[in-house]
Enzyme design. Structure first.
Site, PDB file in Angstrom:
ATOM      1  CG  ASP A 105      -2.171   0.378   0.957  1.00 48.07           C
ATOM      2  OD1 ASP A 105      -2.230   1.805   0.768  1.00 48.07           O
ATOM      3  OD2 ASP A 105      -3.399  -0.181   0.750  1.00 48.07           O
ATOM      4  CG  HIS A 177      -5.377   3.865   0.984  1.00 45.82           C
ATOM      5  ND1 HIS A 177      -4.902   2.513   0.576  1.00 45.82           N
ATOM      6  CD2 HIS A 177      -6.534   4.076   0.542  1.00 45.82           C
ATOM      7  CE1 HIS A 177      -6.202   1.874   0.152  1.00 45.82           C
ATOM      8  NE2 HIS A 177      -7.053   2.900   0.068  1.00 45.82           N
ATOM      9  CB  SER A 474      -9.467   0.581   0.162  1.00 46.80           C
ATOM     10  OG  SER A 474      -9.059   0.716  -1.005  1.00 46.80           O
TER      11      SER A 474
END
Length: 682
Positions: A105, A177, A474
């Site tokens: 990520d 994220h 996600s």
């Protein structure tokens, strides 16, 4: 590249790749960006079209794939999927202790309290990873590895080389994220967590005692398949048990390939290599729904995850002076006095040059919401109540950095009538930061966007929080990655397909499987599913070989060998925990499927009876109707015959073929079945 074609004089594959590259590039020094070892037998490099054509004529060449762009796709959610500390999966699995989850990520913020290592066991002896922070002290027993992959980024953006090079050499997360998904999968317990008083409680990942390894391959300036594949390659070698991917190929940028079939999807190819090494791969299904065929990361050896609701809403309340109140979605983070303010109604938010300091402004608008809100706020209003037809979620409210209440237009007349009939003394009170648990319907599949933005702010100042609230596939994927780690801790010898089967066959079935898949993940039975559909990597190859014309390139890539060698035992059957039958104009005959179940229950002798539900309008025959197991790990097979006596009445007909334990009626092993007349082109 086909490694079997490597001439003996070369000591390793990298030297062979380098020499091969040198032979096709004449006007510059050739440079290999990555030489892949475990994920793909090949390399990435910058080539012109003519150089690529020359490479195709070299011994060992198999195929090429353009370096495509990639897109990025909890105090309460562990409880929602059935986890609790008193009994069941958490204590039995010791909260995932000893397993390693690899997160590919945007990096990780190591200072987050979610990554403290209190209660976490020592680093597994098998671990071969590295900590590439400037100080290795930023890693610990929880965060055991952190690596950076940026060569594909530089190759696609040469201007970035040499500029602010330090920011591209650290695994630190500057987007948020990666930190978010890592905390969901395996964040440790953090007491008194909240997002500006929303969602208060003890934050925890799904496998809070599992180890985390982060692979930073996603950057603000771009994400490229070459970096993602390099990260998967390294994660396999480092010794992870689970790989979690909340990203996928961006198909709209693929303007010169022959489509994004599995053979053109390097993430699918690399994931196959991972499952061959016993690594379980979880990936988000993308946010391009609700249309059919919009799935990303749909390879059958990947655990593909969609997003669903969890029955929790974040709200505010508007209470008029007459006592009538209305709830509204909100994540406004600032302080707002819970007192009665004067309230006035302005049609279409057209405030003009009025000064309305310390007044709550109510207006109605459906189109230019952003500009109208700013116009109303410019009057000096204490807050704005926008009555609108537009459906807004809590996440939609984050972008407005002042107090706003979004009220459904069905309440327009009640609010307007009160304010206009009490022009001089109408009042209202606004309250924010409310968390409501148990809202319905939940769980249900939903369409989310996992866009990432600054945590929050107000017109007065930016606000900082140690936690964030985001939705999307996600965020769904790392939940399942955590569940896989819990299963792996209890059943370390189970294959990736066995783990996948346990998750799928115990899921809560909800609706159309083309939308919801196997159903909503539930942890109550995943450690003891009774029976599993086990599938080896060779089984996938045998199935692909049955359709060799469509899969020739893919078979060549994932097996690193030619068809005649790989396809010795082609099979029309894949031992998968779901079934789909196509009844199109040229496929009207009966459909027969064979499946094999393995007894993994604690008791050797078990008998299961079959039950068929749904599938209305179809003739469904299952043989045999009873499976009697006498040994643990014994395998027994059954067939399902589906026949449509006439054209399907609906485009999609669905149901279940379930096996029930005779001694435990609550023990159900579910297999979702779909019959459809849809074709991909639709």
């Amino acid at each position: 590249m086909d490694l079997s074609a490597k001439p003996l004089p070369f000591p390793d594959h990298r030297s062979w790749f380098s020499t091969t590259l040198t032979s096709v590039i004449t006007d510059k020094k050739p440079r290999i960006i990555y030489a892949y070892t475990d994920s793909v037998h090949g390399f990435s490099a910058v080539l012109t079209n003519s150089e690529l054509q020359r490479l195709k004529d070299k011994p060992g060449y198999v195929s090429f794939t353009k370096d495509l762009p990639v897109k990025l796709h909890t105090t309460f959610s562990p409880q929602f999927i059935g986890l609790n500390s008193a009994s069941g999966t958490w204590p039995v699995s010791n909260y995932g202790a000893g397993t390693v989850i690899g997160i590919i990520d945007t990096g990780i913020w190591s200072d987050s309290p979610s990554f403290h290592d209190d209660g976490v066991g020592s680093v597994p002896s098998k671990w071969k990873g590295a900590c590439q922070f400037n100080s290795s002290s930023l890693c610990n027993k929880k965060l055991i590895g952190a690596r950076v992959f940026n060569q594909g980024l530089f190759a696609n953006n040469p201007d970035l080389r040499g500029t602010k090079i330090g920011q591209y050499s650290s695994p630190h997360d500057t987007i948020g994220h990666g930190t978010h998904v890592a905390a969901i999968a395996a964040g440790n317990h953090v007491k008194n967590a909240s997002y500006f008083s929303y969602a208060q409680g003890t934050a925890s990942g799904v496998a809070p005692y599992a180890h985390i390894a982060i692979y930073k391959a996603a950057w603000e300036e771009g994400i490229y398949a070459s970096d993602v594949i390099a990260a998967i390659d390294q994660a396999i070698r480092d010794g992870v048990d689970v790989i979690s991917l909340s990203l996928g190929l961006s198909s709209e940028d693929d303007d010169d390939s022959d489509g994004l079939g599995l053979e053109n999807d390097p993430i699918a190819v690399a994931s196959f290599a991972a499952i061959q090494k016993g690594v379980f791969v979880v990936a988000s299904g993308g946010n391009d729904g609700p249309y059919y065929w919009s799935l990303i990361n749909g390879a059958p050896w990947i655990m593909t995850v969609g997003a669903g609701t969890i029955g929790r809403q974040f709200q505010g309340t508007l209470t008029l002076g007459n006592g009538v109140s209305f709830n509204f979605p909100s994540l406004f983070p600032g302080d707002f006095p819970s007192v009665q303010y004067p309230v006035t109604y302005i049609e279409s938010c057209k405030a003009g040059n009025k000064t309305l300091a310390n007044i709550i402004v109510v207006c109605y608008e459906n189109v230019n919401i952003g500009s109208k809100l700013q116009e109303a706020k410019s009057t000096g209003a204490a807050a704005v109540v926008l009555v609108t037809n537009k459906l807004l979620t809590e996440q939609d409210t984050v972008e407005y950095q002042f107090p706003v209440a979004f009220i459904s237009s069905e309440h327009r007349e009640a609010i307007k009538s009160y304010t206009l009939s009490n022009i001089n003394n109408a009042t209202a009170r606004l309250e924010f930061r409310k968390t409501v648990i148990g809202t319905k319907p939940a769980p249900e599949v939903d369409v989310y966007s996992s866009r990432v933005k600054p945590v929050a702010g107000t017109t007065a100042r930016p606000l900082l929080s140690g936690f964030n609230l985001l939705t999307g596939t996600s965020m769904a994927a790392p939940h399942v990655a955590g569940v896989a780690a819990l299963i792996k801790q209890v059943h370390p010898k189970w294959s990736p397909s066995a783990i996948k089967s346990a998750i799928m066959t115990t899921a809560l079935t909800l609706d159309n499987p083309l939308a919801v898949g196997a159903g909503h993940v539930s942890t109550n039975s995943v450690l003891n599913p009774g029976l599993i559909y086990d599938t080896s990597p060779q089984d996938f190859i045998n199935f692909l070989c049955h359709n060799a014309k469509q899969s020739r390139k893919l078979i060549n890539i994932i097996t690193r060998s030619n068809l005649s060698y790989a396809c010795k035992n082609p099979s029309p059957y894949l031992n998968y925990p779901s079934i789909i039958a196509y009844f199109t104009s040229d496929q009207n005959g009966p459909k027969i499927f064979q499946r094999t179940l393995t007894n993994v229950g604690e008791t050797k002798r078990r008998s299961y009876n079959v039950s068929v539900r749904g599938l209305n309008g179809l003739n469904v025959v299952v043989e045999p109707k009873r499976l009697m197991f006498s040994e643990k790990n014994e395998k027994l097979s059954y067939t399902v015959r589906l026949e449509s006596p006439r054209a399907l009445q609906e485009n999609v007909v669905y149901g279940l073929v379930s096996w029930f334990d005779e001694d435990d009626a609550k023990s159900e092993v579910r297999c979702s079945v779909v019959a459809t007349s849809l074709v991909q082109e639709s």
